[in-house]
Every structure is written in C-alpha cells, then in structure tokens.
Design an enzyme around this catalytic site. Sequence first.
Site, PDB file in Angstrom:
ATOM      1  N   GLU A 146      -3.979 -13.630 -13.276  1.00 27.70           N
ATOM      2  CA  GLU A 146      -2.856 -13.389 -12.368  1.00 27.70           C
ATOM      3  C   GLU A 146      -3.258 -12.422 -11.252  1.00 27.70           C
ATOM      4  O   GLU A 146      -2.852 -12.596 -10.091  1.00 27.70           O
ATOM      5  CB  GLU A 146      -1.670 -12.805 -13.153  1.00 27.70           C
ATOM      6  CG  GLU A 146      -0.442 -12.558 -12.313  1.00 27.70           C
ATOM      7  CD  GLU A 146       0.093 -11.162 -12.469  1.00 27.70           C
ATOM      8  OE1 GLU A 146      -0.074 -10.548 -13.541  1.00 27.70           O
ATOM      9  OE2 GLU A 146       0.677 -10.659 -11.491  1.00 27.70           O
ATOM     10  N   ASP A 160      -2.782 -13.683  -7.461  1.00 22.48           N
ATOM     11  CA  ASP A 160      -1.980 -12.936  -6.493  1.00 22.48           C
ATOM     12  C   ASP A 160      -2.711 -12.860  -5.145  1.00 22.48           C
ATOM     13  O   ASP A 160      -2.127 -13.126  -4.090  1.00 22.48           O
ATOM     14  CB  ASP A 160      -1.712 -11.535  -7.068  1.00 22.48           C
ATOM     15  CG  ASP A 160      -1.208 -10.546  -6.049  1.00 22.48           C
ATOM     16  OD1 ASP A 160      -0.003 -10.546  -5.785  1.00 22.48           O
ATOM     17  OD2 ASP A 160      -2.018  -9.759  -5.510  1.00 22.48           O
ATOM     18  N   ASP A 162       4.752 -14.100 -12.506  1.00 29.30           N
ATOM     19  CA  ASP A 162       3.386 -13.863 -12.993  1.00 29.30           C
ATOM     20  C   ASP A 162       2.686 -15.169 -13.351  1.00 29.30           C
ATOM     21  O   ASP A 162       1.514 -15.370 -13.024  1.00 29.30           O
ATOM     22  CB  ASP A 162       3.413 -12.985 -14.256  1.00 29.30           C
ATOM     23  CG  ASP A 162       3.646 -11.514 -13.944  1.00 29.30           C
ATOM     24  OD1 ASP A 162       3.659 -11.146 -12.751  1.00 29.30           O
ATOM     25  OD2 ASP A 162       3.809 -10.730 -14.903  1.00 29.30           O
ATOM     26  N   GLU A 219       1.550 -17.152 -10.409  1.00 24.84           N
ATOM     27  CA  GLU A 219       0.324 -16.583  -9.848  1.00 24.84           C
ATOM     28  C   GLU A 219      -0.885 -16.861 -10.739  1.00 24.84           C
ATOM     29  O   GLU A 219      -1.978 -17.134 -10.242  1.00 24.84           O
ATOM     30  CB  GLU A 219       0.488 -15.071  -9.647  1.00 24.84           C
ATOM     31  CG  GLU A 219       1.446 -14.725  -8.521  1.00 24.84           C
ATOM     32  CD  GLU A 219       1.689 -13.234  -8.372  1.00 24.84           C
ATOM     33  OE1 GLU A 219       2.019 -12.799  -7.260  1.00 24.84           O
ATOM     34  OE2 GLU A 219       1.565 -12.485  -9.367  1.00 24.84           O
TER      35      GLU A 219
END
Lengths: 231, 231
Positions: free
Chosen positions: A50, A54, A123, A126
């Site tokens: 993650e 991101d 989350d 991502e």
Amino acid sequence: MIKIKALEEHLEKTFGIHFNDSSLLAEAFTQASYVNEHPKENLKYYERIEFLGDAVMQLTVSEYIYQRYPEMPQGKLSRLRIAMVQEDSFSKFALECQFDQFIRLGKGEEKAGARSRSSLLCDIFESFIGALYLDQGKEAVVDFVTKVIFVKLDQGWFEQEVDYKTKLQEFLQQHGDVVIDYEVVSETGIESDRVYTVAVSADDQLIGEGNGTSKKRAEVQAAKNALSKLQ
Amino acid sequence: MIKIKALEEHLEKTFGIHFNDSSLLAEAFTQASYVNEHPKENLKYYERIEFLGDAVMQLTVSEYIYQRYPEMPQGKLSRLRIAMVQEDSFSKFALECQFDQFIRLGKGEEKAGARSRSSLLCDIFESFIGALYLDQGKEAVVDFVTKVIFVKLDQGWFEQEVDYKTKLQEFLQQHGDVVIDYEVVSETGIESDRVYTVAVSADDQLIGEGNGTSKKRAEVQAAKNALSKLQ
C-alpha cells in the site's frame, strides 16, 4: 473463507487482468489481523504494498491531469489531485470494484465492521494498485485507472468532490472572516494502521469531526461532515 | 542574465544529461516573477512541472526503498521517505547540483534573497525532476536520483535527517507526557508559491517556528528548529 482464486477470477472477468504472481495479490488483500490468526501460513499483510501503491497513484493521477489540462494552473491541479486521491474517492472505487468482498480479515476486525470501513477500503485500493504495478508495470496501472477513475472526470465526478476544505471556508466566510481551525483530537490503531480523528472549529466552536488514514484525509472528512451539517 | 544554454552545458558536463527539449528546462528554472518582468517573451514558470516532479520523486523514492529494504515495515518506510523528500533534503540537493545559479528570478525576488531560499531551491529540484521525466522518462530520473540521493543512503545521510517531529516528541516526553501542538500561524505568497509558517508548542509554550512550501514541511522545520534550541 475468502479465496484468492475467487479474486483472480473476478479480476479476469471484470477487468481482463491476469496476475502473473498471485502472491502479490494475496498480500495486497490481507490485513494484519488475518496474518495474526494464521501464524503458520507465513503470510504477508498489505501495508508495504500500500505504501508503494499510494505513490503510484499520486504519479498516475498527476501525470494524467498534467497532460490532459495543459492550461490548468498548479493550484487547481493540486486541488483536483487531492479530490481524486482522497479516502472518500478511493473507498468508493474499491466498493465499485467489489474489492471489499475479497479482503482477508481477522475475526475481531470482521465483527468490528472493518470490511465496510472507509479507511480500510482506501488502503486496499492502494495496495491493489501497488500489486498491479509490481506485477505488470505502469502501463497496466494506467489502463486500469483510466477505466475506473479517469472516465469519471468526463462525468464531472470530481467537481462535486473537489476540496471540501475550500468549500467549507467559502461557506463560512461568506459574511465575513471566521477563524477555521483543524486539530488532531486522537490517533488510534497501531502505527501501520493508524486512524486520525480531526476536529474542525469555526471561531472556537466545534462544527465537525472526521477520520482518516492521514491527517490530511481526516481534515477533508471533517470539513465534509461540517458542511453537510451546516448546509 | 542567466542563459539556459549555460545550464544545458552544466548538466552535460556534470551529469552527462542532454535535454532533447530545452524549453522544458527553461520552464523548470523560471520563477513567476521573471515571467512577469518579461511579458513579451511568452515564458512559462515552473509550478506546473514542479507539481509533476513532486509526484515523480515520491514514486522514485518509494519504489527504491521498497525494493532495497524488503523487510522494512511500512511505518519505517514512510518515515524514511519523509526524510528523503523533505524540503531540507531537496534544497541541499539543489545546492549540491548548483541549480541555484541557474534560476531565472525577477529583480524583486533576487533582492529579497530568493536564490538561497530553501523553499525555492526545493521547488526547483522538483521541477527539474519533472522536466527530466517529461523529456526522458522514468529511467533517466532513476539514474540521476541514484547518483544524487540514493548513494547517500549508504553514507547514513538520512539517519540524521529522519523525522524531526518524532525526535522532538521523544526529547520532550523523556520525563513524562507533554502536549505538543503544531499550528499554522501564517500563509504568505500567492497560491502557487505559498509559504506556510508553523509554530510548535509544548504544553502551550512556544518552542519553535518553521517555514515550508507545505504544512507538513513547515512542521518538520519547526520541529527541527525547536530541537536545535532545546538541545
């Protein structure tokens, strides 16, 4: 019990995406609580992927809007990017892609309703992007994000989403100056899965609260909640 | 008068980088104040490219440390990324690359000392990265950043830089709980070139201030300044 095999079939059927390394996919959809309950399986949980996802999303979105709006000044680009990558947006995309059905959670988290928790959905969106990037590179991410997110630009999707903090400011200051303050009132969860709660006040009066996986995201949620109460 | 030709020669000689489209380079090194003073030249200023370069750096750094430290948990990766991409780091890299010599500034900004201003140096480093990415793609950015930044990981460069906010917290709370608060006390400059000033307090007592191009960066500077006074 949730099978990664079912997720693979879902991705193939819905998006035509075939993962070469399904262990990346398993990692991306597994929460720490599930790993703790299955100590013998030597599983990994999604946080590291993650972290990467991101940054992949930041660049994918930035590059797209930079190229698509060649005359848009930097301030407006920044606000549009914030709207596109905010928790609210990503958690909606995760639901739209039915990712919620495939998250591997521990029993406690399941009971606590984590599967529909906005911060977790964000989350997982991502971490899926991170896994896709590692497995197939940037172009595959751009293809996927074009279908799921960029088409929504044409539908005016982010115009409503744009920048709740600015909207709140404009709303509050229409009749004169108001001091707006955002303050972190709590941080809960372990470091890798922290949730921030932010309170927003106008002239020292509490007008809203919001949660998020970062201070920025919690601020946006607080502004949104304040606006929906005030309007 | 600063010539982009001189910058091109500098890049070739120092880094072996040859730009295909030198107008990207010109845009990346030109501040709005210079554009305003040369209205007939139809120039562009760096903000849009910097917007892109910021995201390029986020991903380049994230991907590198994700791969290099396969066992590092997400929290530590995040702190390392913050240390690597913070204003303090980027402005030092800009100076090290002698980028300050090639920034095109208006006369007022020149007099005001903008050429050695940390926030501008940081912006220019990012806008250069954005221009390099547009001109030559991701691999060229990775090559450059490896020489300028990643080598410093081996030299322990970021261990000292890591996370001033956590350091300040640890320092203040060694003898018990202290309420640490960061507050934006001013925002100056036009939107595309905003500078935030943040004050940090411990139990309502002001202990430091810092400036930065984002709230996060200003907070880190405030923590750093507070630490240097306290220690």
